[in-house]
Design a protein around this motif. Structure first.
Motif, PDB file in Angstrom:
ATOM      1  N   ALA A 107     -21.643  26.997  38.002  1.00  0.00           N
ATOM      2  CA  ALA A 107     -22.121  27.932  39.015  1.00  0.00           C
ATOM      3  C   ALA A 107     -21.389  29.270  38.908  1.00  0.00           C
ATOM      4  N   ASP A 154     -22.785  32.265  40.828  1.00  0.00           N
ATOM      5  CA  ASP A 154     -23.012  31.543  42.076  1.00  0.00           C
ATOM      6  C   ASP A 154     -21.648  31.113  42.618  1.00  0.00           C
ATOM      7  N   ILE A 187     -25.604  28.029  45.219  1.00  0.00           N
ATOM      8  CA  ILE A 187     -25.956  26.843  44.431  1.00  0.00           C
ATOM      9  C   ILE A 187     -27.226  26.209  44.991  1.00  0.00           C
ATOM     10  N   ARG A 244     -30.309  28.266  43.985  1.00  0.00           N
ATOM     11  CA  ARG A 244     -30.643  28.116  42.562  1.00  0.00           C
ATOM     12  C   ARG A 244     -31.214  26.737  42.252  1.00  0.00           C
ATOM     13  N   THR A 245     -30.698  25.697  42.894  1.00  0.00           N
ATOM     14  CA  THR A 245     -31.105  24.323  42.556  1.00  0.00           C
ATOM     15  C   THR A 245     -32.260  23.802  43.395  1.00  0.00           C
ATOM     16  N   GLY A 246     -32.471  24.389  44.574  1.00  0.00           N
ATOM     17  CA  GLY A 246     -33.484  23.861  45.480  1.00  0.00           C
ATOM     18  C   GLY A 246     -32.997  22.658  46.261  1.00  0.00           C
ATOM     19  N   ALA A 257     -32.084  18.236  39.310  1.00  0.00           N
ATOM     20  CA  ALA A 257     -32.265  19.621  39.758  1.00  0.00           C
ATOM     21  C   ALA A 257     -31.047  20.472  39.409  1.00  0.00           C
ATOM     22  N   ILE A 258     -29.868  19.913  39.595  1.00  0.00           N
ATOM     23  CA  ILE A 258     -28.634  20.639  39.267  1.00  0.00           C
ATOM     24  C   ILE A 258     -28.531  20.855  37.763  1.00  0.00           C
ATOM     25  N   VAL A 271     -30.904  20.968  35.462  1.00  0.00           N
ATOM     26  CA  VAL A 271     -31.889  21.951  34.993  1.00  0.00           C
ATOM     27  C   VAL A 271     -31.476  23.361  35.396  1.00  0.00           C
ATOM     28  N   ALA A 272     -31.047  23.528  36.637  1.00  0.00           N
ATOM     29  CA  ALA A 272     -30.685  24.858  37.140  1.00  0.00           C
ATOM     30  C   ALA A 272     -29.521  25.467  36.377  1.00  0.00           C
ATOM     31  N   TYR A 273     -28.593  24.645  35.905  1.00  0.00           N
ATOM     32  CA  TYR A 273     -27.400  25.163  35.238  1.00  0.00           C
ATOM     33  C   TYR A 273     -27.331  24.836  33.747  1.00  0.00           C
TER      34      TYR A 273
END
Length: 84
Positions: free
Chosen positions: A16, A21, A27, A30-32, A55-56, A58-60
């Motif tokens: 992050a 972030d 966070i 970004r992750t939803g 989700a985490i 993919v986001a990072y």
């Protein structure tokens, strides 16, 4: 006996920070993932669901393996040749 799994909040924190972030809110955006969930994860109070981990990751741009400690596969060793 199975090794207990642990969420790697330190990995999430580094990933992050690398993209700017700096708060749980950043966070979450970004992750939803809900900010309250991120807060509990970062405090070590809960283990994320597979969906949250995904989700985490993919986001990072990381993997589930990087986000979870304790994933050690014990592969049995078989002997294919007799010792000479």
């Amino acid at each position: 006996m199975a090794t207990p799994l642990r969420f790697r909040a330190d990995v999430l924190s580094k990933k992050a920070q690398a993209v700017g972030d700096t708060t749980n809110f950043d966070i979450a955006v970004r992750t939803g993932v809900r900010e309250s969930t991120i807060s509990r994860l970062m405090a070590g109070l809960t283990m994320p669901t597979v969906g949250t981990l995904g989700a985490i990751a993919v986001a990072y741009g990381t993997t589930l393996d990087d986000l979870v400690a304790g994933l050690v596969a014990k592969v049995p060793v078989s002997r294919t040749e007799e010792a000479a």
